[in-house]
Design a protein around this motif. Structure first.
Motif, PDB file in Angstrom:
ATOM      1  N   GLY A  63      31.234  63.377  22.682  1.00  0.00           N
ATOM      2  CA  GLY A  63      31.708  62.025  22.489  1.00  0.00           C
ATOM      3  C   GLY A  63      31.164  61.078  23.552  1.00  0.00           C
ATOM      4  O   GLY A  63      30.829  61.494  24.662  1.00  0.00           O
ATOM      5  N   THR A  64      31.080  59.796  23.189  1.00  0.00           N
ATOM      6  CA  THR A  64      30.622  58.783  24.141  1.00  0.00           C
ATOM      7  C   THR A  64      31.746  57.810  24.486  1.00  0.00           C
ATOM      8  O   THR A  64      31.693  57.155  25.524  1.00  0.00           O
ATOM      9  CB  THR A  64      29.453  57.970  23.540  1.00  0.00           C
ATOM     10  OG1 THR A  64      29.879  57.435  22.286  1.00  0.00           O
ATOM     11  CG2 THR A  64      28.225  58.846  23.334  1.00  0.00           C
ATOM     12  N   ALA A  65      32.740  57.696  23.591  1.00  0.00           N
ATOM     13  CA  ALA A  65      33.801  56.707  23.805  1.00  0.00           C
ATOM     14  C   ALA A  65      35.036  57.377  24.411  1.00  0.00           C
ATOM     15  O   ALA A  65      35.394  58.486  24.027  1.00  0.00           O
ATOM     16  CB  ALA A  65      34.173  56.057  22.473  1.00  0.00           C
ATOM     17  N   ASP A  66      35.661  56.701  25.334  1.00  0.00           N
ATOM     18  CA  ASP A  66      36.900  57.184  25.945  1.00  0.00           C
ATOM     19  C   ASP A  66      38.075  56.617  25.153  1.00  0.00           C
ATOM     20  O   ASP A  66      38.311  55.410  25.140  1.00  0.00           O
ATOM     21  CB  ASP A  66      36.953  56.708  27.405  1.00  0.00           C
ATOM     22  CG  ASP A  66      38.264  57.120  28.080  1.00  0.00           C
ATOM     23  OD1 ASP A  66      39.068  57.820  27.448  1.00  0.00           O
ATOM     24  OD2 ASP A  66      38.459  56.712  29.248  1.00  0.00           O
ATOM     25  N   LYS A  67      38.787  57.480  24.457  1.00  0.00           N
ATOM     26  CA  LYS A  67      39.941  57.018  23.678  1.00  0.00           C
ATOM     27  C   LYS A  67      41.247  57.563  24.274  1.00  0.00           C
ATOM     28  O   LYS A  67      42.200  57.852  23.553  1.00  0.00           O
ATOM     29  CB  LYS A  67      39.784  57.435  22.202  1.00  0.00           C
ATOM     30  CG  LYS A  67      38.565  56.804  21.496  1.00  0.00           C
ATOM     31  CD  LYS A  67      38.900  55.541  20.757  1.00  0.00           C
ATOM     32  CE  LYS A  67      37.686  54.830  20.163  1.00  0.00           C
ATOM     33  NZ  LYS A  67      37.401  55.167  18.782  1.00  0.00           N
TER      34      LYS A  67
ATOM     35  N   ARG B 131      27.719  56.051  17.514  1.00  0.00           N
ATOM     36  CA  ARG B 131      27.883  56.763  18.784  1.00  0.00           C
ATOM     37  C   ARG B 131      27.491  55.921  19.993  1.00  0.00           C
ATOM     38  O   ARG B 131      28.145  56.003  21.047  1.00  0.00           O
ATOM     39  CB  ARG B 131      27.083  58.077  18.714  1.00  0.00           C
ATOM     40  CG  ARG B 131      27.435  59.070  19.787  1.00  0.00           C
ATOM     41  CD  ARG B 131      26.951  60.466  19.392  1.00  0.00           C
ATOM     42  NE  ARG B 131      27.227  61.414  20.456  1.00  0.00           N
ATOM     43  CZ  ARG B 131      26.330  61.806  21.350  1.00  0.00           C
ATOM     44  NH1 ARG B 131      25.095  61.368  21.276  1.00  0.00           N
ATOM     45  NH2 ARG B 131      26.677  62.654  22.295  1.00  0.00           N
ATOM     46  N   SER B 133      27.834  52.780  20.318  1.00  0.00           N
ATOM     47  CA  SER B 133      28.751  51.632  20.472  1.00  0.00           C
ATOM     48  C   SER B 133      30.075  52.179  20.973  1.00  0.00           C
ATOM     49  O   SER B 133      30.971  52.468  20.187  1.00  0.00           O
ATOM     50  CB  SER B 133      28.962  50.934  19.128  1.00  0.00           C
ATOM     51  OG  SER B 133      27.746  50.571  18.543  1.00  0.00           O
ATOM     52  N   TYR B 134      30.214  52.338  22.265  1.00  0.00           N
ATOM     53  CA  TYR B 134      31.310  53.164  22.788  1.00  0.00           C
ATOM     54  C   TYR B 134      32.383  52.409  23.573  1.00  0.00           C
ATOM     55  O   TYR B 134      33.276  53.015  24.144  1.00  0.00           O
ATOM     56  CB  TYR B 134      30.731  54.279  23.675  1.00  0.00           C
ATOM     57  CG  TYR B 134      30.023  53.781  24.915  1.00  0.00           C
ATOM     58  CD1 TYR B 134      30.723  53.652  26.116  1.00  0.00           C
ATOM     59  CD2 TYR B 134      28.685  53.424  24.888  1.00  0.00           C
ATOM     60  CE1 TYR B 134      30.093  53.174  27.252  1.00  0.00           C
ATOM     61  CE2 TYR B 134      28.049  52.944  26.011  1.00  0.00           C
ATOM     62  CZ  TYR B 134      28.743  52.818  27.188  1.00  0.00           C
ATOM     63  OH  TYR B 134      28.130  52.331  28.305  1.00  0.00           O
ATOM     64  N   THR B 135      32.316  51.070  23.588  1.00  0.00           N
ATOM     65  CA  THR B 135      33.275  50.330  24.409  1.00  0.00           C
ATOM     66  C   THR B 135      34.434  49.776  23.568  1.00  0.00           C
ATOM     67  O   THR B 135      34.364  49.738  22.335  1.00  0.00           O
ATOM     68  CB  THR B 135      32.592  49.143  25.124  1.00  0.00           C
ATOM     69  OG1 THR B 135      32.262  48.153  24.136  1.00  0.00           O
ATOM     70  CG2 THR B 135      31.318  49.589  25.835  1.00  0.00           C
ATOM     71  N   TYR B 136      35.471  49.332  24.264  1.00  0.00           N
ATOM     72  CA  TYR B 136      36.591  48.674  23.572  1.00  0.00           C
ATOM     73  C   TYR B 136      36.106  47.439  22.801  1.00  0.00           C
ATOM     74  O   TYR B 136      36.557  47.161  21.700  1.00  0.00           O
ATOM     75  CB  TYR B 136      37.659  48.247  24.588  1.00  0.00           C
ATOM     76  CG  TYR B 136      38.547  49.357  25.115  1.00  0.00           C
ATOM     77  CD1 TYR B 136      38.568  50.617  24.526  1.00  0.00           C
ATOM     78  CD2 TYR B 136      39.380  49.129  26.207  1.00  0.00           C
ATOM     79  CE1 TYR B 136      39.398  51.621  25.013  1.00  0.00           C
ATOM     80  CE2 TYR B 136      40.215  50.131  26.704  1.00  0.00           C
ATOM     81  CZ  TYR B 136      40.209  51.376  26.099  1.00  0.00           C
ATOM     82  OH  TYR B 136      41.032  52.352  26.590  1.00  0.00           O
TER      83      TYR B 136
END
Lengths: 188, 226
Positions: A63-67, B131, B133-136
């Motif tokens: 994963g690349t996004a921190d959720k 993938r 595009s990972y920011t809020y």
């Protein structure tokens, strides 16, 4: 509770000439089209799984996004509640009135289905609390009957009657939670 | 599914059950391949009064159908319930669940939805950020894109209906069924023998009216970009 999406404003309609990346160019919720408002025509919903769960992991990479949304560890009820907080802040900022969920998007699955069901009761109470005083509702719920290894041969089409019963138990509970949250529909 | 309906109704669930057709993933063959297959399945087992379709754009294209086709099949069977708003990538053969940006497809979707009198469900963004595009911020950009795309689709579909040229064409195209032998076919008040006698009397029919494909595509572009 502190703001999660800091620095991101409420998204408003500014029209097609706006270059504001945090504004709608065409979606004008109260604009009337053929006798109904855009908002009435387009009951938009947030998918719990993608928006609050998907980190970008695929078969080629992590994963690349921190959720985590501020939770100290993932796969916990603390994280499940942080996802609720994030989801409601997100929907409010965008003016989205509905959400959709699979059972296991809401809570981490336990080894014992009785414990999973207890977690679903606890978390759906928390969602109900968050819904109070807002016009956010559940569009539909469903049961995830593909992710767990027990469903490798299918759920309704499995070769194991025991596994079939677990699928039935998940559907029953997901229906209970959908009704509890006032869902318009239930998906298979 | 019968047990689910029975249980749902017993606890006060008055909404619709939905099936979301999907041709593959995880299996090579699936019972709910497309809307037509799923509707046939529901009718076979007496579930068609409780179930409607939840049509996902990316599942439609995986089944080698257009999004519009799946919506129309559902609507003409009185089973258009809800929409999973996303899009696939025509160059990739899997369910990429991308946020919808294609205004052409969204317009044709909203045309079907308006013609069907709306949905019993809604438009669920079964869509995920790419993938990288990972920011809020990306989460918000994605929803702004999807919501603006469907808003444009709604505006343009309403304009297409108000413009009337496409509906006029469809009316004219099937006008031969409004009276005479055509009307009898529609009403089911004729027989194979009567139709055969009618054809034999004519000896040879004229070619049917032109399909006007290019004219219709030009009308669509004209409404989209005016």
């Amino acid at each position: 509770m502190s703001e999660i999406f800091k620095g991101i404003p409420e998204i408003k309609f500014e029209g097609k000439d706006s270059t504001n990346p945090f504004a709608f160019k065409y979606y004008d919720a109260k604009k009337e089209i053929m006798g109904k408002t855009m908002e009435e025509h387009l009951s938009f919903a947030m998918a719990w799984w993608h928006n609050l769960g998907a980190t970008g992991v695929d078969m080629f990479g992590r994963g690349t996004a921190d959720k985590s949304f501020g939770a100290s560890s993932q796969g916990t009820m603390e994280h499940a509640k942080a996802k609720v907080d994030a989801g409601f802040e997100f929907m409010k900022k965008l003016g989205i009135k509905y959400f959709c969920f699979h059972d296991v998007d809401l809570v981490p699955e336990a080894d014992d289905i009785n414990e999973t069901n207890r977690r679903l009761d606890e978390l759906s109470d928390y969602i109900l609390e968050k819904m109070e005083g807002t016009d956010i509702k559940c569009l539909w719920g469903t049961a995830n009957m593909f992710g767990n290894p027990r469903y490798m041969n299918g759920a309704g089409s499995t070769n194991s009657a025991d596994v079939f019963c677990f699928a039935a138990a998940q559907v029953k509970k997901a229906l209970d939670i959908t009704v509890k949250l006032g869902g318009r529909g239930y998906v298979f | 599914m019968k047990m689910a309906v029975e249980y749902g109704r017993s606890i006060g669930f008055t909404g619709d059950f939905y099936i979301e057709p999907k041709p593959k993933e995880p299996m090579k063959h699936q019972y709910d391949f497309d809307a037509a297959t799923a509707i046939g399945f529901l009718k076979q087992y007496g579930l068609d009064k409780d179930f409607k379709m939840n049509i996902e754009a990316n599942h439609a294209t995986l089944a080698q159908h257009t999004f519009q086709h799946e919506l129309r099949i559902s609507a003409i069977n009185g089973m258009l319930g809800s929409v999973d708003a996303n899009q696939g990538d025509p160059l990739l053969g899997w369910d990429t669940d991308e946020f919808p940006c294609n205004v052409y497809d969204a317009t044709l979707c909203m045309y079907e939805v308006l013609k069907a009198g709306g949905l019993t469900g809604g438009f669920n963004f079964d869509s995920k950020n790419r993938r990288p595009s990972y920011t809020y911020e990306d989460m918000f950009h994605a929803f702004i894109l999807g919501m603006d795309t469907f808003a444009l689709g709604l505006v343009k579909a309403a304009e297409l209906i108000e413009d009337g040229r496409i509906d006029d064409f469809v009316k004219e195209r099937y006008a031969s069924y409004n009276d005479g032998i055509g009307k009898k076919i529609r009403e089911g008040s004729t027989s194979l023998k009567e139709l055969s006698d009618y054809a034999c009397d004519m000896k040879a029919p004229e070619l049917p009216g032109s399909g006007r494909q290019e004219y219709l595509e030009e009308v669509l572009n004209n409404v989209l970009f005016k």
